[in-house]
Design a protein around this motif. Structure first.
Motif, PDB file in Angstrom:
ATOM      1  N   VAL A  78       8.794 -34.497  21.917  1.00  0.00           N
ATOM      2  CA  VAL A  78       9.934 -33.597  21.678  1.00  0.00           C
ATOM      3  C   VAL A  78       9.614 -32.739  20.459  1.00  0.00           C
ATOM      4  N   PRO A  79       9.462 -31.415  20.626  1.00  0.00           N
ATOM      5  CA  PRO A  79       9.125 -30.563  19.480  1.00  0.00           C
ATOM      6  C   PRO A  79      10.274 -30.505  18.482  1.00  0.00           C
ATOM      7  N   ARG A  80       9.941 -30.512  17.203  1.00  0.00           N
ATOM      8  CA  ARG A  80      10.942 -30.427  16.152  1.00  0.00           C
ATOM      9  C   ARG A  80      10.903 -29.047  15.495  1.00  0.00           C
ATOM     10  N   SER A  81      12.047 -28.593  15.066  1.00  0.00           N
ATOM     11  CA  SER A  81      12.119 -27.275  14.428  1.00  0.00           C
ATOM     12  C   SER A  81      11.451 -27.307  13.059  1.00  0.00           C
ATOM     13  N   VAL A  82      10.866 -26.166  12.698  1.00  0.00           N
ATOM     14  CA  VAL A  82      10.163 -26.022  11.423  1.00  0.00           C
ATOM     15  C   VAL A  82      10.748 -24.824  10.685  1.00  0.00           C
ATOM     16  N   LEU A  83      11.065 -25.017   9.394  1.00  0.00           N
ATOM     17  CA  LEU A  83      11.495 -23.921   8.525  1.00  0.00           C
ATOM     18  C   LEU A  83      10.445 -23.729   7.444  1.00  0.00           C
ATOM     19  N   LEU A  84       9.769 -22.604   7.464  1.00  0.00           N
ATOM     20  CA  LEU A  84       8.739 -22.321   6.468  1.00  0.00           C
ATOM     21  C   LEU A  84       9.374 -21.709   5.218  1.00  0.00           C
ATOM     22  N   PRO A  85       8.843 -21.998   4.036  1.00  0.00           N
ATOM     23  CA  PRO A  85       9.453 -21.467   2.812  1.00  0.00           C
ATOM     24  C   PRO A  85       9.134 -19.997   2.604  1.00  0.00           C
ATOM     25  N   PRO A  86      10.132 -19.189   2.238  1.00  0.00           N
ATOM     26  CA  PRO A  86       9.882 -17.777   1.886  1.00  0.00           C
ATOM     27  C   PRO A  86       9.392 -17.673   0.453  1.00  0.00           C
ATOM     28  N   GLU A  87       8.854 -16.508   0.099  1.00  0.00           N
ATOM     29  CA  GLU A  87       8.333 -16.290  -1.255  1.00  0.00           C
ATOM     30  C   GLU A  87       8.654 -14.862  -1.701  1.00  0.00           C
ATOM     31  N   LEU A  88       9.188 -14.727  -2.900  1.00  0.00           N
ATOM     32  CA  LEU A  88       9.460 -13.408  -3.473  1.00  0.00           C
ATOM     33  C   LEU A  88       8.171 -12.814  -4.025  1.00  0.00           C
ATOM     34  N   VAL A  89       7.832 -11.597  -3.572  1.00  0.00           N
ATOM     35  CA  VAL A  89       6.649 -10.888  -4.060  1.00  0.00           C
ATOM     36  C   VAL A  89       7.142  -9.628  -4.780  1.00  0.00           C
ATOM     37  N   ILE A  90       7.023  -9.619  -6.102  1.00  0.00           N
ATOM     38  CA  ILE A  90       7.583  -8.533  -6.909  1.00  0.00           C
ATOM     39  C   ILE A  90       6.565  -7.407  -7.065  1.00  0.00           C
ATOM     40  N   ARG A  91       7.035  -6.176  -6.768  1.00  0.00           N
ATOM     41  CA  ARG A  91       6.195  -4.994  -6.949  1.00  0.00           C
ATOM     42  C   ARG A  91       7.025  -3.901  -7.633  1.00  0.00           C
ATOM     43  N   ALA A  92       6.610  -2.656  -7.457  1.00  0.00           N
ATOM     44  CA  ALA A  92       7.130  -1.566  -8.276  1.00  0.00           C
ATOM     45  C   ALA A  92       8.529  -1.098  -7.903  1.00  0.00           C
ATOM     46  N   THR A  93       9.084  -1.529  -6.758  1.00  0.00           N
ATOM     47  CA  THR A  93      10.393  -1.016  -6.344  1.00  0.00           C
ATOM     48  C   THR A  93      11.557  -1.758  -6.979  1.00  0.00           C
ATOM     49  N   THR A  94      11.295  -2.781  -7.795  1.00  0.00           N
ATOM     50  CA  THR A  94      12.406  -3.483  -8.462  1.00  0.00           C
ATOM     51  C   THR A  94      12.186  -3.544  -9.968  1.00  0.00           C
ATOM     52  N   PRO A  95      12.246  -2.395 -10.631  1.00  0.00           N
ATOM     53  CA  PRO A  95      12.171  -2.394 -12.095  1.00  0.00           C
ATOM     54  C   PRO A  95      13.510  -2.771 -12.695  1.00  0.00           C
ATOM     55  N   ARG A  96      13.533  -3.094 -13.974  1.00  0.00           N
ATOM     56  CA  ARG A  96      14.777  -3.364 -14.660  1.00  0.00           C
ATOM     57  C   ARG A  96      15.563  -2.051 -14.812  1.00  0.00           C
ATOM     58  N   PRO A  97      16.863  -2.045 -14.485  1.00  0.00           N
ATOM     59  CA  PRO A  97      17.626  -0.795 -14.569  1.00  0.00           C
ATOM     60  C   PRO A  97      17.748  -0.320 -15.998  1.00  0.00           C
ATOM     61  N   SER A  98      17.828   1.008 -16.151  1.00  0.00           N
ATOM     62  CA  SER A  98      18.012   1.582 -17.485  1.00  0.00           C
ATOM     63  C   SER A  98      19.442   1.379 -17.949  1.00  0.00           C
ATOM     64  N   ALA A  99      19.632   1.361 -19.258  1.00  0.00           N
ATOM     65  CA  ALA A  99      20.971   1.113 -19.822  1.00  0.00           C
ATOM     66  C   ALA A  99      21.896   2.284 -19.506  1.00  0.00           C
ATOM     67  N   THR A 147       0.805  -1.226   0.000  1.00  0.00           N
ATOM     68  CA  THR A 147       0.000   0.000   0.000  1.00  0.00           C
ATOM     69  C   THR A 147       0.836   1.274   0.000  1.00  0.00           C
ATOM     70  N   LEU A 148       2.166   1.138  -0.049  1.00  0.00           N
ATOM     71  CA  LEU A 148       3.028   2.319  -0.095  1.00  0.00           C
ATOM     72  C   LEU A 148       2.853   3.053  -1.425  1.00  0.00           C
ATOM     73  N   PRO A 149       3.184   4.350  -1.481  1.00  0.00           N
ATOM     74  CA  PRO A 149       3.067   5.089  -2.754  1.00  0.00           C
ATOM     75  C   PRO A 149       3.790   4.394  -3.904  1.00  0.00           C
ATOM     76  N   VAL A 150       4.959   3.812  -3.599  1.00  0.00           N
ATOM     77  CA  VAL A 150       5.627   2.920  -4.546  1.00  0.00           C
ATOM     78  C   VAL A 150       5.616   1.538  -3.895  1.00  0.00           C
ATOM     79  N   PRO A 151       4.708   0.649  -4.317  1.00  0.00           N
ATOM     80  CA  PRO A 151       4.579  -0.656  -3.649  1.00  0.00           C
ATOM     81  C   PRO A 151       5.908  -1.412  -3.600  1.00  0.00           C
ATOM     82  N   LEU A 152       6.191  -1.979  -2.434  1.00  0.00           N
ATOM     83  CA  LEU A 152       7.502  -2.542  -2.126  1.00  0.00           C
ATOM     84  C   LEU A 152       7.603  -4.023  -2.498  1.00  0.00           C
ATOM     85  N   THR A 153       8.620  -4.361  -3.277  1.00  0.00           N
ATOM     86  CA  THR A 153       8.982  -5.762  -3.467  1.00  0.00           C
ATOM     87  C   THR A 153       9.496  -6.298  -2.138  1.00  0.00           C
ATOM     88  N   SER A 154       9.070  -7.500  -1.758  1.00  0.00           N
ATOM     89  CA  SER A 154       9.444  -8.019  -0.450  1.00  0.00           C
ATOM     90  C   SER A 154       9.506  -9.544  -0.481  1.00  0.00           C
TER      91      SER A 154
END
Length: 338
Positions: A317-338, A286-293
């Motif tokens: 005996v509790p076992r450790s859990v690692l949840l998978p992360p996910e890339l969410v692409i938004r407006a803050t990571t455009p392709r750089p200009s030449a 919801t940021l003015p430029v939505p954030l890739t996170s």
């Protein structure tokens, strides 16, 4: 005359409507129902909800000698990540017939010591630790006292935890920026004594190094996890003789601070400088430029940490859990200009 108060719904009332014995209804409503079929458990719980039945946790505690309380240690509840995780913890604990007591430790060992003593004085049944650092002794003390515990969000070797695979999350951020053609990048690293800061940074830097673009130490800034910390670190990066074309911040709040630093340097986020955060808080979209996170499943972290404690309370005996992360692409990571 004041209106007459309605009588509270009793366990016997629920049992009568479900057409089961009172003892069966009691087991079906416990946090770990045994000897009751899943259909019966579901029917009893649905009827209890419809009728407005609430378990008398205090009475249950008197019968069992337990407090029916879970202690939760967090750095600050003003941290939106921990607040989101705690909301899930509290909901899962409540569904299992437990209350929660949360304590802010300010990420300070002495403050944590006082807060943990206060929780233990209330004879809590178990503890969720959300503020662990390298070298912490809270888990060892709880183990010595026979108090079940689990770490949430952060990890420590040798201790049960529920967290995101943060090393992989850092790698996802690096691969995304490499795919976009960024080679001169900066990292706002957070606290390196916390696994979240350390593992996210490590995954990011090692990926760039493996690609042939090692990140100089001047482009890797240690910080806290707050927005002002992000602004300070972002300012330091933007003042370099050759500022980075992209920045990875290991927390969305750090990215928010970096946005201000990029603006103050006369650059535009998403046009002049790419930016990636971590955790994918609601504000990111919801940021003015939505954030890739990098998204962490904060709700799952909270609920699964309670599940681990319930297993420990039942002697497992509790076992450790690692949840998978996910890339969410938004407006803050455009392709750089030449």
């Amino acid at each position: 005359m004041p209106p007459a108060r309605s009588r509270p719904v009793t366990l016997a009332t629920v049992a009568r409507h479900a057409q089961v014995h009172v003892s069966t209804a009691s087991r079906a409503l416990s946090e770990a129902p045994s000897g009751v079929g899943p259909d019966t458990v579901r029917r009893v719980r649905e009827l209890a909800a419809v009728l407005g039945y609430r378990r008398d946790v205090g009475a249950a505690g008197l019968r069992t000698g337990n407090s029916r309380l879970i202690g939760v240690l967090v750095p600050r509840l003003t941290d939106l990540v921990l607040a989101s995780i705690y909301e899930s913890i509290d909901a899962a604990a409540s569904a299992a017939g437990y209350g929660t007591v949360v304590a802010n430790t300010l990420d300070d060992p002495e403050h944590r010591r006082v807060r943990l003593d206060a929780l233990l004085s209330r004879r809590i049944d178990a503890v969720i630790i959300g503020d662990s650092h390298s070298g912490d002794s809270a888990g060892l003390e709880l183990r010595d006292r026979g108090v079940p515990y689990v770490l949430v969000m952060r990890t420590l070797e040798g201790h049960p935890s529920v967290s995101t695979d943060d090393y992989h999350g850092g790698r996802l951020a690096a691969e995304h920026l490499l795919d976009l053609g960024h080679h001169r990048v900066g990292v706002i690293c957070g606290d390196q004594l916390a696994s979240t800061g350390r593992e996210r940074t490590l995954g990011f830097r090692r990926t760039f190094e493996a690609a042939g673009y090692p990140i100089p130490d001047a482009y890797s800034i240690d910080s806290g996890f707050s927005t002002p910390s992000g602004a300070e670190a972002g300012t330091e990066l933007m003042r370099l003789a050759e500022p980075p074309t992209a920045i990875f911040a290991v927390h969305d709040l750090l990215a928010l601070g970096a946005m201000g630093a990029i603006r103050d340097a006369g650059r535009q986020v998403g046009e002049d400088v790419a930016l990636i955060g971590y955790n994918d808080l609601d504000l990111a979209a919801t940021l003015p430029v939505p954030l890739t996170s990098i998204r962490s499943d904060l709700a799952a972290m909270g609920s699964q940490s309670v599940d681990a404690l319930l297993r420990a309370l039942n002697g497992e005996v509790p076992r450790s859990v690692l949840l998978p992360p996910e890339l969410v692409i938004r407006a803050t990571t455009p392709r750089p200009s030449a």
